[in-house]
Design an enzyme around this catalytic site. Sequence first.
Site, PDB file in Angstrom:
ATOM      1  N   HIS A   1      52.055  53.188  26.365  1.00 48.88           N
ATOM      2  CA  HIS A   1      50.591  53.107  26.368  1.00 48.88           C
ATOM      3  C   HIS A   1      49.997  54.308  27.096  1.00 48.88           C
ATOM      4  CE1 HIS A   1      51.277  48.868  25.279  1.00 48.88           C
ATOM      5  NE2 HIS A   1      50.038  48.893  24.815  1.00 48.88           N
TER       6      HIS A   1
ATOM      7  N   LYS B   1      46.382  52.584  31.564  1.00 48.02           N
ATOM      8  CA  LYS B   1      46.748  51.155  31.541  1.00 48.02           C
ATOM      9  C   LYS B   1      47.326  50.744  32.892  1.00 48.02           C
ATOM     10  CE  LYS B   1      49.055  47.610  28.801  1.00 48.02           C
ATOM     11  NZ  LYS B   1      47.887  46.718  28.856  1.00 48.02           N
TER      12      LYS B   1
HETATM   13  N1  LIG Z   1      44.482  41.780  23.389  1.00 41.37           N
HETATM   14  C1  LIG Z   1      44.391  42.996  22.839  1.00 41.37           C
HETATM   15  O1  LIG Z   1      44.500  43.192  21.604  1.00 41.37           O
HETATM   16  C2  LIG Z   1      44.113  44.162  23.733  1.00 41.37           C
HETATM   17  C3  LIG Z   1      44.003  43.960  25.062  1.00 41.37           C
HETATM   18  N2  LIG Z   1      43.666  44.987  25.890  1.00 41.37           N
HETATM   19  C4  LIG Z   1      43.469  44.630  27.286  1.00 41.37           C
HETATM   20  O2  LIG Z   1      42.072  44.707  27.560  1.00 41.37           O
HETATM   21  C5  LIG Z   1      41.887  45.020  28.933  1.00 41.37           C
HETATM   22  C6  LIG Z   1      40.913  46.186  29.053  1.00 41.37           C
HETATM   23  O3  LIG Z   1      41.503  47.367  28.547  1.00 41.37           O
HETATM   24  P1  LIG Z   1      40.700  48.757  28.595  1.00 41.37           P
HETATM   25  O4  LIG Z   1      39.405  48.612  27.894  1.00 41.37           O
HETATM   26  O5  LIG Z   1      41.645  49.804  28.172  1.00 41.37           O
HETATM   27  O6  LIG Z   1      40.435  48.893  30.178  1.00 41.37           O
HETATM   28  P2  LIG Z   1      39.312  49.734  30.931  1.00 41.37           P
HETATM   29  O7  LIG Z   1      39.850  49.961  32.310  1.00 41.37           O
HETATM   30  O8  LIG Z   1      38.876  50.892  30.118  1.00 41.37           O
HETATM   31  O9  LIG Z   1      38.070  48.719  31.027  1.00 41.37           O
HETATM   32  C7  LIG Z   1      38.083  47.622  31.880  1.00 41.37           C
HETATM   33  C8  LIG Z   1      36.721  46.942  31.838  1.00 41.37           C
HETATM   34  O10 LIG Z   1      36.747  45.822  32.722  1.00 41.37           O
HETATM   35  C9  LIG Z   1      35.637  45.909  33.628  1.00 41.37           C
HETATM   36  N3  LIG Z   1      36.017  45.343  34.919  1.00 41.37           N
HETATM   37  C10 LIG Z   1      36.801  45.888  35.874  1.00 41.37           C
HETATM   38  N4  LIG Z   1      36.929  45.053  36.918  1.00 41.37           N
HETATM   39  C11 LIG Z   1      36.182  43.960  36.620  1.00 41.37           C
HETATM   40  C12 LIG Z   1      35.908  42.723  37.271  1.00 41.37           C
HETATM   41  N5  LIG Z   1      36.431  42.427  38.479  1.00 41.37           N
HETATM   42  N6  LIG Z   1      35.104  41.833  36.674  1.00 41.37           N
HETATM   43  C13 LIG Z   1      34.586  42.100  35.446  1.00 41.37           C
HETATM   44  N7  LIG Z   1      34.808  43.238  34.773  1.00 41.37           N
HETATM   45  C14 LIG Z   1      35.609  44.152  35.342  1.00 41.37           C
HETATM   46  C15 LIG Z   1      35.341  47.403  33.702  1.00 41.37           C
HETATM   47  O11 LIG Z   1      34.003  47.651  34.056  1.00 41.37           O
HETATM   48  P3  LIG Z   1      33.486  47.776  35.560  1.00 41.37           P
HETATM   49  O12 LIG Z   1      34.482  48.637  36.292  1.00 41.37           O
HETATM   50  O13 LIG Z   1      32.148  48.367  35.372  1.00 41.37           O
HETATM   51  O14 LIG Z   1      33.424  46.380  36.085  1.00 41.37           O
HETATM   52  C16 LIG Z   1      35.567  47.829  32.265  1.00 41.37           C
HETATM   53  O15 LIG Z   1      34.437  47.536  31.494  1.00 41.37           O
HETATM   54  C17 LIG Z   1      43.281  45.280  29.506  1.00 41.37           C
HETATM   55  O16 LIG Z   1      43.746  44.099  30.133  1.00 41.37           O
HETATM   56  C18 LIG Z   1      44.117  45.566  28.270  1.00 41.37           C
HETATM   57  O17 LIG Z   1      45.478  45.285  28.437  1.00 41.37           O
HETATM   58  C19 LIG Z   1      43.434  46.240  25.432  1.00 41.37           C
HETATM   59  C20 LIG Z   1      43.559  46.511  24.102  1.00 41.37           C
HETATM   60  C21 LIG Z   1      43.906  45.496  23.143  1.00 41.37           C
HETATM   61  O1  LIG Z   2      45.838  48.244  27.407  1.00 42.89           O
HETATM   62  C1  LIG Z   2      45.937  48.509  26.192  1.00 42.89           C
HETATM   63  O2  LIG Z   2      45.515  49.567  25.705  1.00 42.89           O
HETATM   64  C2  LIG Z   2      46.573  47.525  25.328  1.00 42.89           C
HETATM   65  N1  LIG Z   2      46.867  46.362  25.834  1.00 42.89           N
HETATM   66  C3  LIG Z   2      47.424  45.254  25.178  1.00 42.89           C
HETATM   67  C4  LIG Z   2      48.733  44.862  25.819  1.00 42.89           C
HETATM   68  O3  LIG Z   2      48.822  44.873  27.067  1.00 42.89           O
HETATM   69  O4  LIG Z   2      49.683  44.515  25.108  1.00 42.89           O
HETATM   70  C5  LIG Z   2      47.483  45.414  23.682  1.00 42.89           C
HETATM   71  C6  LIG Z   2      47.660  46.817  23.182  1.00 42.89           C
HETATM   72  O5  LIG Z   2      49.001  47.154  23.219  1.00 42.89           O
HETATM   73  C7  LIG Z   2      46.783  47.829  23.898  1.00 42.89           C
END
Ligand SMILES: NC(=O)C1=CN([C@@H]2O[C@H](COP(=O)(O)OP(=O)(O)OC[C@H]3O[C@@H](n4cnc5c(N)ncnc54)[C@H](OP(=O)(O)O)[C@@H]3O)[C@@H](O)[C@H]2O)C=CC1
Ligand SMILES: O=C(O)C1=N[C@H](C(=O)O)C[C@H](O)C1
Length: 251
Positions: free
Chosen positions: A145, A149
């Site tokens: 990744h 991450k």
């Molecule tokens: N299930 C799936 O298909 C996928 C899952 N994911 C998961 O999604 C999550 C986010 O990934 P990604 O967008 O890359 O991460 P980022 O770090 O880019 O974004 C994280 C977000 O969470 C917010 N955040 C951080 N701390 C808090 C808190 N305590 N309370 C509320 N909001 C908070 C941040 O905003 P701020 O700091 O302003 O609060 C920001 O908007 C990860 O857990 C990732 O593994 C990602 C891709 C696909």
């Molecule tokens: O953090 C990401 O980017 C992603 N998170 C998910 C995971 O933890 O499996 C899904 C995807 O692989 C992207």
Amino acid sequence: MTRIGLLGITGRMGETVVETAADRDVEIVVGFATSDVESVEGVPVVHPEDAAEALADYDVDVVVDFAVPEGALVVAEACAETGVPIVVGSTGFDEDGTARLDAVSEDVALLKATNFSRGIQVLQRTVREAVAALDEYDLELMESHHNGKVDAPSGTANSILETIREERDVEPVYGREGHAPRSEDEIGVFARRAGDIRGEHELILAGNDEVLSLSHRAEDRAVFAAGALDAAVWLSDRTPGRYTFGEVIDA
Ligand SMILES: NC(=O)C1=CN([C@@H]2O[C@H](COP(=O)(O)OP(=O)(O)OC[C@H]3O[C@@H](n4cnc5c(N)ncnc54)[C@H](OP(=O)(O)O)[C@@H]3O)[C@@H](O)[C@H]2O)C=CC1
Ligand SMILES: O=C(O)C1=N[C@H](C(=O)O)C[C@H](O)C1
């Protein structure tokens, strides 16, 4: 038009969900994040602690979460309080977090998936079949990744591991090192973090002078955003309980 509240609107996935929503029959009516941002692309941003009030004020049909477990739990509990279903995409929940999500699903519909790509759903089914059929082959699991991450192994790798362990009694060895022979019942699990890799997963099954490789590569975050929005529309009128992304795909 499904009215969506988006947790993590300021993040990588949040940005992609906003872009993906523009072409669909959904509207992002409010976002949640902790940083001091008033709006993103015209969508008002509210602190997660004020979620219950905002869910009512903005007449939210369903919440989509891509954030961190801590924030997801705060907003999921606000959903339980106000009767709003929630799609959970954040990864890295511990046992206590998982139990809190179970409690939320007693009050509202909750769908949690570690990966909202359709290909990974098929990969999971294939993994189950391959591990059962090739029951003496060595197994090794790898994921890669982007460098932003924070959780490792990925949620998807953990889900694949769960599937494998339902079929075979293997013990994970994370990031193997040192000097010891490989045992028959171990599975190596490896996480790489570099550049902006969207998400790659590979399971190899090796034995009998052959190697079977089952792998998936996400090429754009839009694949996860589209899956989560499909799940949100599907979930918005469900009764309380726990649902899976597989049910959305099979519907
Ligand atoms: N299930 C799936 O298909 C996928 C899952 N994911 C998961 O999604 C999550 C986010 O990934 P990604 O967008 O890359 O991460 P980022 O770090 O880019 O974004 C994280 C977000 O969470 C917010 N955040 C951080 N701390 C808090 C808190 N305590 N309370 C509320 N909001 C908070 C941040 O905003 P701020 O700091 O302003 O609060 C920001 O908007 C990860 O857990 C990732 O593994 C990602 C891709 C696909
Ligand atoms: O953090 C990401 O980017 C992603 N998170 C998910 C995971 O933890 O499996 C899904 C995807 O692989 C992207």
